[in-house]
Design an enzyme around this catalytic site. Structure first.
Site, PDB file in Angstrom:
ATOM      1  N   ASP A 125      56.880  35.554  35.512  1.00 19.59           N
ATOM      2  CA  ASP A 125      56.343  34.723  34.819  1.00 19.59           C
ATOM      3  C   ASP A 125      56.453  35.047  33.164  1.00 19.59           C
ATOM      4  OD1 ASP A 125      53.889  32.768  33.694  1.00 19.59           O
ATOM      5  OD2 ASP A 125      53.814  32.019  36.480  1.00 19.59           O
TER       6      ASP A 125
ATOM      7  N   HIS B  90      49.774  31.725  30.798  1.00 16.47           N
ATOM      8  CA  HIS B  90      50.395  31.653  32.576  1.00 16.47           C
ATOM      9  C   HIS B  90      50.567  32.544  34.037  1.00 16.47           C
ATOM     10  CE1 HIS B  90      53.029  29.404  35.482  1.00 16.47           C
ATOM     11  NE2 HIS B  90      52.506  28.326  34.924  1.00 16.47           N
TER      12      HIS B  90
ATOM     13  N   SER C 219      52.013  24.604  39.703  1.00 17.53           N
ATOM     14  CA  SER C 219      52.049  26.763  39.249  1.00 17.53           C
ATOM     15  C   SER C 219      50.757  27.911  39.614  1.00 17.53           C
ATOM     16  CB  SER C 219      52.519  26.667  37.763  1.00 17.53           C
ATOM     17  OG  SER C 219      53.067  26.631  37.032  1.00 17.53           O
TER      18      SER C 219
ATOM     19  N   ASP D 187      46.233  18.729  58.906  1.00 16.69           N
ATOM     20  CA  ASP D 187      47.311  18.198  58.497  1.00 16.69           C
ATOM     21  C   ASP D 187      46.699  16.950  57.128  1.00 16.69           C
ATOM     22  OD1 ASP D 187      49.458  16.141  57.544  1.00 16.69           O
ATOM     23  OD2 ASP D 187      48.528  15.344  59.732  1.00 16.69           O
TER      24      ASP D 187
END
Length: 419
Positions: A144, A181, A359, A396
């Protein structure tokens, strides 16, 4: 999508993942005089031809049979393209960008009631959770913008810190994050709560390999990323250790350097987890490297319950309709889902931030993979991937654009959880 291997008997900063003009990022456009340098991949069947070019331009990374990368300007690039003995192409850049160009919220200190954010409680299936555990002996390589390895909630996890943006060889003990980030991603995967007043990630006992592959503007070249992937694979072999790679980055186009690196690391027993991308709800919009068969593409869930399940965020990229419901992993499929909207985690300035995107979903899945692997250290990367799929299929996801019963293009197999 087919379950990979044996099944255990018991599973992006709201970013736009995009491909700028090849070789030139949106932040770094060409200089008016054509002298702005960019990254180039050079190859030839004749090694003597490559030797001469290497001596003239220098080597950024050498990929042996795939050629080598170097930096040059447009005039030099055009001249080499006219050399019939060489294959010359610009190296793609992968870039991240927030929807609002800033986090949704910033905090200098821990916000009240955020030691275990909603996504951590959701993946642990425990609304009363106050701390997390697991991941011991497993390494999570975060490729990153770097990581603030001095952050109190991360510092005790750091085992490697390397900068791959410099070329020729990585710089050891250097992975400074000036963008935020990477630090946020690392926190969701393995933050350990600091001194007891910090935030927890999914697997707080896992080791952090902080690999800086993106620049301070959030963009990076495919060759730097490919080299870091290969290095993680080599480290897994050399150190005889288990490695989960997290890549909360991508582009709309495929890079052969990254594809080959992912295959290389996967063959060495590394599990690769990647963001699905933020180009949803359009079908067929999974970004690379998440779209690769040997990478687990993770979709983003919101903290919203509809139809009895969490909802897939509209921004989360979708898979191809033609492969929906087949339980076979093919190129461009979303595989599993994880929390990715309004995620609270560590920030590069030592504080905390709330941001959204696939992300953010990817490191939740990477942390879960580390936690599962630590509980079954004899398992292979294929086994752990199969367990992620199994746990996802038990949970699910029925809410969100294109979500529905079974294997769908929005949530894949479903939401893989701790329990």
């Amino acid at each position: 999508m087919k379950r990979s291997g044996k099944i255990f008997t018991t599973a992006m900063l709201a970013v736009t993942l995009m491909m700028p003009a090849i070789g030139v990022s949106a932040n770094r456009g060409n200089a008016a005089d054509g002298n702005e340098k960019f990254r180039v991949l050079v190859d030839s069947a004749n090694q003597n031809n490559l030797k001469n070019v290497k001596e003239q331009y220098g080597v950024h990374w050498d990929f042996a049979g795939e050629g080598f990368t170097t930096n040059m300007n447009e005039k030099q690039f055009n001249a080499l393209q006219n050399n019939k003995n060489l294959t010359v192409e610009k190296v793609p850049e992968l870039e991240i960008a927030t929807a609002t160009n800033k986090p949704e919220a910033l905090y200098n200190a821990m916000a009240a009631s955020q030691s275990t954010p909603w996504g951590i409680k959701a993946i642990y299936n425990n609304s009363n959770l106050t701390s997390t555990s697991g991941g011991a002996g497993i390494n999570i390589a975060v490729l990153d913008t770097g990581v603030n390895t001095n952050h109190p909630d991360l510092s005790n996890n750091v085992e490697q810190c390397k900068d791959f943006t410099v070329g020729t060889n990585f710089t050891d003990n250097s992975c400074t994050d000036r963008q935020g980030h990477g630090t946020h991603v690392a926190g969701s995967a393995l933050a350990n709560g600091g001194t007891g007043s910090g935030v927890y990630g999914v697997a707080p006992e896992a080791d952090l390999w902080a690999y800086k592959v993106l620049g301070d503007d959030g963009s990076g070249y495919a060759d730097d990323i490919a080299e870091a992937i290969r290095h993680a694979g080599d480290q897994a072999t050399a150190l005889n250790t288990k490695v989960v790679i997290n890549m909360s980055l991508g582009s709309s186009g495929e890079s052969s350097l990254i594809t080959n690196a992912v295959d290389y690391a996967y063959d060495k027993g590394v599990l690769i987890i990647a963001a699905a991308g933020n180009s949803g709800p359009k079908p067929g919009s999974i970004g690379y490297p998440g779209a690769l068969v040997n990478a687990v593409a993770v979709a983003a869930l919101e903290n919203t319950i509809q139809n009895g399940t969490y909802r897939v965020a509209d921004f989360s990229s979708r898979g191809h309709k033609r492969t929906a419901g087949d339980y076979v992993i093919q190129k461009g499929d979303v595989e599993i889902s994880a929390p990715g909207a309004a995620v609270y985690s560590t920030w590069f300035d030592g504080g905390y931030a709330t941001i959204s995107g696939t992300s953010m979903a990817s490191p939740h899945a990477a942390g879960l993979a580390a936690k599962i692997w630590a509980q079954s250290p004899a398992a292979s990367n294929v086994d752990v991937r199969g367990e992620l799929q199994t746990r996802a299929s038990v949970n699910d996801i029925l809410s969100g654009n294109s979500a529905g019963s079974g294997d769908d293009i929005a949530s894949g197999f479903g939401f893989a959880k701790v329990q």
